[in-house]
Structure formats: structure tokens, C-alpha cells
Design a protein around this motif. Structure first.
Motif, PDB file in Angstrom:
ATOM      1  N   LYS A  37       9.736  84.053   5.316  1.00 50.12           N
ATOM      2  CA  LYS A  37      10.053  85.470   5.120  1.00 50.12           C
ATOM      3  C   LYS A  37      10.659  85.702   3.742  1.00 50.12           C
ATOM      4  O   LYS A  37      10.579  86.798   3.208  1.00 50.12           O
ATOM      5  N   VAL A  38      11.292  84.669   3.191  1.00 51.01           N
ATOM      6  CA  VAL A  38      12.021  84.846   1.934  1.00 51.01           C
ATOM      7  C   VAL A  38      11.516  83.999   0.774  1.00 51.01           C
ATOM      8  O   VAL A  38      11.924  84.217  -0.358  1.00 51.01           O
ATOM      9  N   VAL A  39      10.655  83.027   1.037  1.00 50.69           N
ATOM     10  CA  VAL A  39      10.112  82.196  -0.051  1.00 50.69           C
ATOM     11  C   VAL A  39       8.590  82.193   0.012  1.00 50.69           C
ATOM     12  O   VAL A  39       8.005  82.280   1.089  1.00 50.69           O
ATOM     13  N   ASP A  40       7.994  82.087  -1.145  1.00 48.29           N
ATOM     14  CA  ASP A  40       6.531  82.080  -1.217  1.00 48.29           C
ATOM     15  C   ASP A  40       5.939  80.691  -0.980  1.00 48.29           C
ATOM     16  O   ASP A  40       4.897  80.562  -0.366  1.00 48.29           O
ATOM     17  N   ASP A  41       6.616  79.661  -1.477  1.00 46.30           N
ATOM     18  CA  ASP A  41       6.080  78.305  -1.393  1.00 46.30           C
ATOM     19  C   ASP A  41       7.010  77.438  -0.555  1.00 46.30           C
ATOM     20  O   ASP A  41       7.935  76.808  -1.084  1.00 46.30           O
ATOM     21  N   VAL A  42       6.760  77.418   0.747  1.00 44.23           N
ATOM     22  CA  VAL A  42       7.616  76.676   1.682  1.00 44.23           C
ATOM     23  C   VAL A  42       7.616  75.190   1.366  1.00 44.23           C
ATOM     24  O   VAL A  42       8.662  74.538   1.360  1.00 44.23           O
ATOM     25  N   ALA A  43       6.448  74.624   1.089  1.00 43.27           N
ATOM     26  CA  ALA A  43       6.343  73.183   0.807  1.00 43.27           C
ATOM     27  C   ALA A  43       7.198  72.797  -0.403  1.00 43.27           C
ATOM     28  O   ALA A  43       7.882  71.766  -0.385  1.00 43.27           O
ATOM     29  N   ALA A  44       7.168  73.614  -1.444  1.00 43.89           N
ATOM     30  CA  ALA A  44       7.971  73.330  -2.636  1.00 43.89           C
ATOM     31  C   ALA A  44       9.460  73.386  -2.311  1.00 43.89           C
ATOM     32  O   ALA A  44      10.246  72.556  -2.792  1.00 43.89           O
ATOM     33  N   LYS A  45       9.853  74.346  -1.478  1.00 47.64           N
ATOM     34  CA  LYS A  45      11.265  74.463  -1.098  1.00 47.64           C
ATOM     35  C   LYS A  45      11.712  73.277  -0.257  1.00 47.64           C
ATOM     36  O   LYS A  45      12.840  72.804  -0.389  1.00 47.64           O
ATOM     37  N   ILE A  46      10.837  72.798   0.619  1.00 45.43           N
ATOM     38  CA  ILE A  46      11.175  71.620   1.430  1.00 45.43           C
ATOM     39  C   ILE A  46      11.416  70.425   0.511  1.00 45.43           C
ATOM     40  O   ILE A  46      12.379  69.671   0.700  1.00 45.43           O
ATOM     41  N   LYS A  47      10.568  70.272  -0.497  1.00 40.15           N
ATOM     42  CA  LYS A  47      10.764  69.177  -1.466  1.00 40.15           C
ATOM     43  C   LYS A  47      12.085  69.333  -2.207  1.00 40.15           C
ATOM     44  O   LYS A  47      12.806  68.348  -2.423  1.00 40.15           O
ATOM     45  N   GLU A  48      12.417  70.566  -2.586  1.00 39.72           N
ATOM     46  CA  GLU A  48      13.690  70.821  -3.275  1.00 39.72           C
ATOM     47  C   GLU A  48      14.878  70.442  -2.388  1.00 39.72           C
ATOM     48  O   GLU A  48      15.855  69.856  -2.863  1.00 39.72           O
ATOM     49  N   VAL A  49      14.807  70.814  -1.106  1.00 45.73           N
ATOM     50  CA  VAL A  49      15.888  70.468  -0.180  1.00 45.73           C
ATOM     51  C   VAL A  49      15.997  68.956  -0.049  1.00 45.73           C
ATOM     52  O   VAL A  49      17.106  68.399  -0.054  1.00 45.73           O
TER      53      VAL A  49
END
Length: 187
Positions: A37-49
Motif C-alpha cells: 500500500k505504501v511502497v512500489d517495490d516490495v522485493a527491494a524493500k525486503i532486501k533493504e530490511v
């Protein structure tokens, strides 16, 4: 996010649950970071986390559990066949997040989000739906329908005793709000 973390901490304390408080707190603070709902690239955010948790020298086990929790706890994720069962720590975080979505704050959040997405407040010709697919759910309908399509369903889906008790109290409040809303809407 801090309210979710505080609620999770309270659930652990009230129900005296044997969970890793670090995993719960980290998951509570990070769960919205990967929300589509708030990020466009979920996969990239998972990698960042993942990189963030490694930089904090979290154990491999903790990183795996935190990532598992934040990827499998959402209401919309339950609509997919790829949703995996949560650990007790995950259930605590999910309960805390769902408590945050209901009650007085839930009413405000629903109106704020629905308005931001351009959803009408109410339209009697649009019947609340039972969603089976995330894409359909994400389109949404009306702000008032969201109560029937999700929020009023959450108390019955709570895992922990304390969260269930609080959830049903908040559900009662939302039902009172909806009664008053319909009285005023139909004048």
C-alpha cells in the motif's frame, strides 16, 4: 508503528507469552516498511530490511523470523495461497497491528486512507464484498464498506486472549459509530 510495538509488548505481558521480545518489537516496527500500500517495490524493500538487520548484527534466525512475520501477517496476504503460518511471535505482531486498525483510531485511519485514495464515504448502491483476491481487495469500494469488508471481521481472527478481549470492545465501539453514521446519513 510505535503503537503497534506498544500493543505487542502489552499483549506479551498480559498473556505472559514466551516469545522473543526483540523479534516481536523489530517486526512491529518494520511491518509497514514492505507494505504494498505504501511502497512500489516490495522485493527491494525486503532486501533493504535484510541488509539493515544484518548491519545491526541480528542473528540469521532472528532475521529469517522477522522477515517471515512481516511478509505473512497482512490481511491481504491471507487472500493468497502463498501465505505461510505465523509463529507465536508473528501472531502477537499480527494481533497488535489488527488492534491498531480498529476502534476510534481505526475509524480515523479508515476515513483518512479512503479519502486519500478517492473512495466515496458511502454509497448505498455499492454492497460490501467478501474478497478472495488481493487485487480486487486493493481496489476498495467505500469507506463505510471497509468496516464490513475487513474491520468488523478482525476480532474473530485474533490469536491471543488479551487482543481478542480488546478487539471485541473496539468492535462494539465501531458498531455504535456505524449505527450513528447511518442515522445521520439517512436524514
Amino acid at each position: 508503528m510505535s503503537r503497534v510495538a506498544r500493543l505487542a509488548e502489552t499483549i506479551i505481558r498480559e498473556d505472559q507469552l514466551p516469545v522473543d521480545s526483540f523479534v516481536v518489537a523489530a517486526s512491529a516496527y518494520l511491518h509497514d516498511v514492505i507494505d504494498d500500500k505504501v511502497v512500489d517495490d516490495v522485493a527491494a524493500k525486503i532486501k533493504e530490511v535484510h541488509v539493515l538487520l544484518q548491519s545491526l548484527e541480528c542473528s540469521k534466525t532472528d532475521i529469517e523470523e522477522i522477515l517471515h512475520i512481516i511478509q505473512n501477517m497482512s490481511f491481504s496476504k491471507e487472500m493468497s495461497q502463498s501465505c505461510e503460518p505465523l509463529s507465536l511471535a508473528g501472531k502477537v505482531v499480527q494481533d497488535a497491528d489488527r488492534l491498531e486498525a480498529i476502534g476510534a483510531l481505526g475509524i480515523l485511519r479508515t476515513a483518512y486512507y479512503g479519502g486519500g485514495k478517492g473512495h466515496p464515504i458511502h454509497d448505498e448502491s455499492i454492497i460490501p464484498k467478501v474478497y478472495s483476491q488481493k487485487t480486487e481487495y486493493r481496489r476498495g469500494s467505500t469507506v463505510i464498506n471497509h468496516f464490513h469488508e475487513k474491520l468488523l471481521l478482525l476480532p474473530a481472527r485474533m490469536h491471543t486472549d488479551y487482543a481478542r478481549k480488546l478487539a471485541f470492545e473496539r468492535k462494539d465501539f465501531m458498531e455504535q459509530f456505524l449505527e450513528q453514521f447511518h442515522l445521520e446519513w439517512n436524514v
